[in-house]
Write a protein that holds these residues in place. Sequence first.
Motif: not given
Length: 179
Positions: A18-20, A43-44, A61, A63, A110-112, A114-115
């Motif tokens: 997930g994004a986090g 991440p992601g 993901l 920066t 958006v948070d990739y 996840d979204s």
Amino acid sequence: WLASWPAPAVIALQTKSGAGAHASRYFLNTQTKALKKIIGPAPGLSTLVSPSGRGVLYSGLTTGGLVLGVYNVPEDVFVRLPVRTLADKCVWTKNEITVYCAVPKILPAVDYPDSWYRGEVSLVDNLWRLNTKTKRAEILFNPELASNATAIDATELFLSANEQTLYFTNQNDANLWAL
């Protein structure tokens, strides 16, 4: 765990991402029972293993946002590709050099992934062919230029046995497409 069996002696395992949440991709050798980390933690992370297991298409993901790349397992080399999409929106060919991907024209902030997984964002894709060796990328199909001008958010890509037809599901309406 997300599991696939790309080659007779390799089971590919990935932790949920997930994004986090950082995820990793592992290969389990069915003959030696050895477990080897291939990519991660990142991440992601989303991955797609080539038919033999020699290549791993990955998205994740940074920066700078979402990136797409390929990892050459035997040579231990990562190469970033010139488009930004999720590995979930791609399919390998048998030659393990070419991949077909649905590439969003715009990536909303958006948070990739996840979204997109939750259906909170719908992407508008073009279909691309990518050469993972040369990093050459070319658009094969722009749905907005077609006669029906349908917006496509492609998922579940797969190829016919002779690799002459690319199939995918349009996540917007669940229709099956063939190109």
